[in-house]
Design an enzyme around this catalytic site. Structure first.
Site, PDB file in Angstrom:
ATOM      1  N   CYS A  44     -41.833   2.355  31.558  1.00  0.00           N
ATOM      2  CA  CYS A  44     -41.522   0.915  31.590  1.00  0.00           C
ATOM      3  C   CYS A  44     -40.347   0.638  32.526  1.00  0.00           C
ATOM      4  O   CYS A  44     -40.338  -0.372  33.241  1.00  0.00           O
ATOM      5  CB  CYS A  44     -41.181   0.402  30.195  1.00  0.00           C
ATOM      6  SG  CYS A  44     -42.508   0.633  29.003  1.00  0.00           S
ATOM      7  N   ARG A 119     -49.398  -2.036  27.122  1.00  0.00           N
ATOM      8  CA  ARG A 119     -49.042  -2.323  28.519  1.00  0.00           C
ATOM      9  C   ARG A 119     -50.087  -3.301  29.068  1.00  0.00           C
ATOM     10  O   ARG A 119     -51.111  -2.878  29.610  1.00  0.00           O
ATOM     11  CB  ARG A 119     -49.055  -0.993  29.301  1.00  0.00           C
ATOM     12  CG  ARG A 119     -48.109  -0.935  30.450  1.00  0.00           C
ATOM     13  CD  ARG A 119     -48.141   0.402  31.135  1.00  0.00           C
ATOM     14  NE  ARG A 119     -47.519   1.508  30.440  1.00  0.00           N
ATOM     15  CZ  ARG A 119     -46.218   1.640  30.202  1.00  0.00           C
ATOM     16  NH1 ARG A 119     -45.377   0.720  30.611  1.00  0.00           N
ATOM     17  NH2 ARG A 119     -45.743   2.682  29.559  1.00  0.00           N
TER      18      ARG A 119
HETATM   19  C1  BEZ Z   1     -42.910   4.825  28.686  1.00  0.00           C
HETATM   20  O1  BEZ Z   1     -42.414   5.801  29.222  1.00  0.00           O
HETATM   21  O2  BEZ Z   1     -42.732   3.687  29.112  1.00  0.00           O
HETATM   22  C2  BEZ Z   1     -43.763   5.021  27.476  1.00  0.00           C
HETATM   23  C3  BEZ Z   1     -44.500   6.201  27.354  1.00  0.00           C
HETATM   24  C4  BEZ Z   1     -45.298   6.390  26.239  1.00  0.00           C
HETATM   25  C5  BEZ Z   1     -45.359   5.418  25.250  1.00  0.00           C
HETATM   26  C6  BEZ Z   1     -44.651   4.238  25.397  1.00  0.00           C
HETATM   27  C7  BEZ Z   1     -43.848   4.044  26.505  1.00  0.00           C
END
Ligand code: BEZ
Length: 204
Positions: A44, A119
Protein backbone atom coordinates in the site's frame (compact mmCIF):
# COMPACT_ATOMS: atom_id res chain seq x y z
CA UNK A 1 -26.42 -2.25 -1.06
CA UNK A 2 -24.12 -3.27 -3.87
CA UNK A 3 -22.41 -1.06 -6.38
CA UNK A 4 -22.67 -1.81 -10.09
CA UNK A 5 -21.11 -0.47 -13.26
CA UNK A 6 -23.35 2.18 -14.78
CA UNK A 7 -25.04 2.87 -11.45
CA UNK A 8 -25.02 6.21 -9.63
CA UNK A 9 -22.08 6.20 -7.24
CA UNK A 10 -23.37 5.94 -3.66
CA UNK A 11 -22.88 9.31 -1.98
CA UNK A 12 -20.94 9.83 1.23
CA UNK A 13 -20.00 12.49 3.73
CA UNK A 14 -16.79 11.38 5.44
CA UNK A 15 -13.82 12.36 7.55
CA UNK A 16 -10.50 12.45 5.65
CA UNK A 17 -6.90 13.54 6.10
CA UNK A 18 -7.90 16.76 4.31
CA UNK A 19 -11.02 17.36 6.42
CA UNK A 20 -14.69 16.50 5.77
CA UNK A 21 -15.50 15.42 2.23
CA UNK A 22 -18.76 14.92 0.39
CA UNK A 23 -18.73 12.99 -2.89
CA UNK A 24 -21.38 15.44 -4.17
CA UNK A 25 -18.72 18.18 -4.24
CA UNK A 26 -16.82 16.22 -6.90
CA UNK A 27 -19.66 16.43 -9.44
CA UNK A 28 -18.16 17.58 -12.74
CA UNK A 29 -14.83 15.84 -12.01
CA UNK A 30 -13.66 12.34 -12.70
CA UNK A 31 -12.95 10.55 -9.41
CA UNK A 32 -10.70 7.61 -8.64
CA UNK A 33 -11.83 6.16 -5.32
CA UNK A 34 -9.46 3.45 -4.15
CA UNK A 35 -9.35 1.33 -1.04
CA UNK A 36 -6.32 -0.29 0.56
CA UNK A 37 -6.17 -3.11 3.13
CA UNK A 38 -4.33 -1.25 5.88
CA UNK A 39 -2.06 1.66 6.75
CA UNK A 40 1.68 1.01 7.32
CA UNK A 41 1.72 -1.97 4.93
CA UNK A 42 4.47 -2.18 2.33
CA UNK A 43 2.53 -2.72 -0.89
CA UNK A 44 0.00 0.00 0.00
CA UNK A 45 2.86 2.38 0.79
CA UNK A 46 4.31 1.87 -2.71
CA UNK A 47 0.88 2.52 -4.22
CA UNK A 48 0.31 5.73 -2.26
CA UNK A 49 3.70 7.03 -3.35
CA UNK A 50 3.01 6.09 -6.99
CA UNK A 51 -0.41 7.81 -6.96
CA UNK A 52 1.20 10.88 -5.34
CA UNK A 53 3.92 11.05 -8.02
CA UNK A 54 1.26 11.13 -10.72
CA UNK A 55 -1.19 13.37 -8.87
CA UNK A 56 -0.57 16.39 -11.16
CA UNK A 57 -1.06 14.22 -14.24
CA UNK A 58 -4.45 13.09 -12.88
CA UNK A 59 -5.38 16.69 -11.94
CA UNK A 60 -4.54 17.88 -15.46
CA UNK A 61 -7.23 15.59 -16.83
CA UNK A 62 -9.84 16.76 -14.33
CA UNK A 63 -9.44 13.74 -12.06
CA UNK A 64 -9.42 13.65 -8.27
CA UNK A 65 -7.96 10.82 -6.21
CA UNK A 66 -9.53 9.63 -2.95
CA UNK A 67 -7.99 6.88 -0.83
CA UNK A 68 -9.89 4.85 1.79
CA UNK A 69 -9.37 2.28 4.50
CA UNK A 70 -11.06 1.39 7.76
CA UNK A 71 -8.09 2.71 9.75
CA UNK A 72 -8.59 5.77 11.95
CA UNK A 73 -7.80 9.32 10.95
CA UNK A 74 -4.88 9.31 13.44
CA UNK A 75 -3.43 6.20 11.83
CA UNK A 76 -3.76 7.80 8.38
CA UNK A 77 -2.12 11.03 9.61
CA UNK A 78 0.79 9.14 11.18
CA UNK A 79 1.29 7.02 8.05
CA UNK A 80 1.21 10.08 5.73
CA UNK A 81 3.70 11.81 8.06
CA UNK A 82 5.94 8.74 8.01
CA UNK A 83 5.86 8.50 4.20
CA UNK A 84 6.89 12.16 4.01
CA UNK A 85 9.68 11.71 6.57
CA UNK A 86 11.11 8.44 5.22
CA UNK A 87 10.51 8.80 1.47
CA UNK A 88 10.13 12.57 1.01
CA UNK A 89 6.75 12.17 -0.67
CA UNK A 90 3.75 14.23 0.34
CA UNK A 91 0.37 12.58 -0.18
CA UNK A 92 -1.66 15.36 -1.81
CA UNK A 93 -5.05 13.66 -1.95
CA UNK A 94 -7.55 12.94 0.87
CA UNK A 95 -7.68 9.55 2.55
CA UNK A 96 -10.99 8.53 4.09
CA UNK A 97 -11.03 7.11 7.62
CA UNK A 98 -13.97 4.74 7.18
CA UNK A 99 -13.91 3.42 10.73
CA UNK A 100 -17.61 2.47 10.65
CA UNK A 101 -17.07 0.68 7.29
CA UNK A 102 -20.10 2.46 5.83
CA UNK A 103 -18.48 3.47 2.52
CA UNK A 104 -16.52 0.21 2.29
CA UNK A 105 -19.73 -1.82 2.59
CA UNK A 106 -21.62 0.42 0.17
CA UNK A 107 -18.88 -0.03 -2.44
CA UNK A 108 -18.25 -3.76 -1.80
CA UNK A 109 -14.75 -2.98 -0.61
CA UNK A 110 -14.95 -5.03 2.59
CA UNK A 111 -13.30 -8.34 3.30
CA UNK A 112 -15.63 -9.27 6.15
CA UNK A 113 -13.39 -12.19 7.17
CA UNK A 114 -10.42 -9.96 8.00
CA UNK A 115 -12.37 -6.80 8.78
CA UNK A 116 -10.14 -4.89 6.33
CA UNK A 117 -10.87 -3.23 3.06
CA UNK A 118 -9.74 -4.96 -0.13
CA UNK A 119 -7.55 -3.39 -2.82
CA UNK A 120 -10.35 -1.85 -4.90
CA UNK A 121 -10.45 0.86 -7.58
CA UNK A 122 -13.56 2.71 -8.75
CA UNK A 123 -13.65 5.30 -11.51
CA UNK A 124 -16.63 7.65 -11.21
CA UNK A 125 -17.51 9.94 -14.11
CA UNK A 126 -18.49 13.65 -13.88
CA UNK A 127 -22.18 12.63 -13.71
CA UNK A 128 -21.30 10.50 -10.68
CA UNK A 129 -21.81 7.21 -12.51
CA UNK A 130 -19.55 4.26 -11.66
CA UNK A 131 -17.61 3.46 -14.84
CA UNK A 132 -14.93 1.03 -13.70
CA UNK A 133 -14.43 -1.42 -10.84
CA UNK A 134 -11.21 -3.39 -10.35
CA UNK A 135 -10.18 -5.55 -7.43
CA UNK A 136 -6.58 -6.61 -6.91
CA UNK A 137 -5.27 -9.26 -4.56
CA UNK A 138 -3.91 -7.97 -1.24
CA UNK A 139 -0.42 -9.14 -2.20
CA UNK A 140 -0.34 -7.40 -5.60
CA UNK A 141 0.02 -3.67 -6.06
CA UNK A 142 -2.12 -1.83 -8.58
CA UNK A 143 -0.83 -0.84 -11.99
CA UNK A 144 -1.15 2.96 -12.10
CA UNK A 145 -0.38 3.00 -15.84
CA UNK A 146 -3.39 0.75 -16.43
CA UNK A 147 -5.64 2.90 -14.24
CA UNK A 148 -4.47 6.00 -16.18
CA UNK A 149 -4.96 4.21 -19.53
CA UNK A 150 -8.49 3.13 -18.66
CA UNK A 151 -9.36 6.58 -17.35
CA UNK A 152 -8.16 8.13 -20.62
CA UNK A 153 -10.13 5.55 -22.62
CA UNK A 154 -13.27 6.46 -20.63
CA UNK A 155 -12.56 10.14 -21.26
CA UNK A 156 -12.17 9.48 -25.01
CA UNK A 157 -15.56 7.76 -24.92
CA UNK A 158 -17.02 10.69 -22.96
CA UNK A 159 -15.61 13.32 -25.34
CA UNK A 160 -15.83 11.53 -28.68
CA UNK A 161 -18.18 8.54 -28.19
CA UNK A 162 -15.33 6.28 -29.33
CA UNK A 163 -14.54 2.90 -27.79
CA UNK A 164 -11.00 1.69 -27.05
CA UNK A 165 -9.81 -1.47 -28.83
CA UNK A 166 -7.59 -4.12 -27.28
CA UNK A 167 -4.37 -2.77 -25.77
CA UNK A 168 -5.41 0.79 -26.68
CA UNK A 169 -3.02 3.50 -25.58
CA UNK A 170 -3.71 7.25 -25.43
CA UNK A 171 -3.23 8.71 -28.90
CA UNK A 172 -4.21 5.51 -30.69
CA UNK A 173 -7.28 5.37 -32.90
CA UNK A 174 -10.66 4.73 -31.28
CA UNK A 175 -13.55 2.62 -32.58
CA UNK A 176 -16.77 4.19 -33.88
CA UNK A 177 -20.04 2.77 -32.54
CA UNK A 178 -21.81 0.26 -34.77
CA UNK A 179 -23.95 1.60 -37.63
CA UNK A 180 -27.71 1.58 -37.09
CA UNK A 181 -28.84 1.25 -40.71
CA UNK A 182 -28.01 -0.88 -43.74
CA UNK A 183 -26.99 2.21 -45.75
CA UNK A 184 -24.64 3.32 -43.02
CA UNK A 185 -23.13 -0.18 -42.88
CA UNK A 186 -22.56 -0.19 -46.65
CA UNK A 187 -21.02 3.31 -46.46
CA UNK A 188 -18.60 2.23 -43.75
CA UNK A 189 -17.10 -0.36 -46.11
CA UNK A 190 -17.18 2.05 -49.07
CA UNK A 191 -15.21 4.50 -46.91
CA UNK A 192 -12.47 2.03 -46.16
CA UNK A 193 -13.54 -0.12 -43.18
CA UNK A 194 -12.51 -3.75 -43.67
CA UNK A 195 -15.93 -4.70 -42.38
CA UNK A 196 -19.00 -2.64 -41.51
CA UNK A 197 -18.99 -3.35 -37.77
CA UNK A 198 -15.37 -2.35 -37.10
CA UNK A 199 -14.45 1.21 -38.02
CA UNK A 200 -11.50 3.06 -36.54
CA UNK A 201 -11.30 6.84 -36.12
CA UNK A 202 -8.18 8.88 -35.44
CA UNK A 203 -8.11 10.83 -32.17
CA UNK A 204 -6.40 14.21 -32.39
C1 BEZ B 1 0.55 -4.70 1.80
O1 BEZ B 1 1.75 -4.89 1.83
O2 BEZ B 1 0.06 -3.63 1.45
C2 BEZ B 1 -0.36 -5.81 2.21
C3 BEZ B 1 0.04 -7.13 1.97
C4 BEZ B 1 -0.80 -8.17 2.34
C5 BEZ B 1 -2.02 -7.90 2.94
C6 BEZ B 1 -2.42 -6.59 3.14
C7 BEZ B 1 -1.59 -5.55 2.78
Amino acid sequence: MAVYLGQKAPGFLVNTTKGPLSLENYKGNWVILFSHPADFTPVCTTEFMAFARRYDEFKKINTELIGLSVDSIYSHIEWMKNIKEKFGIEIPFPVIADINKDVAREYNMMDEKTGSTVRGVFIIDPNMIVRLMIYYPAETGRNIDEIMRTLKALQMNWDRKLAAPVNWQPGNDGIVSAPGTLDEAINREKNGSKTWYLTYEAVR
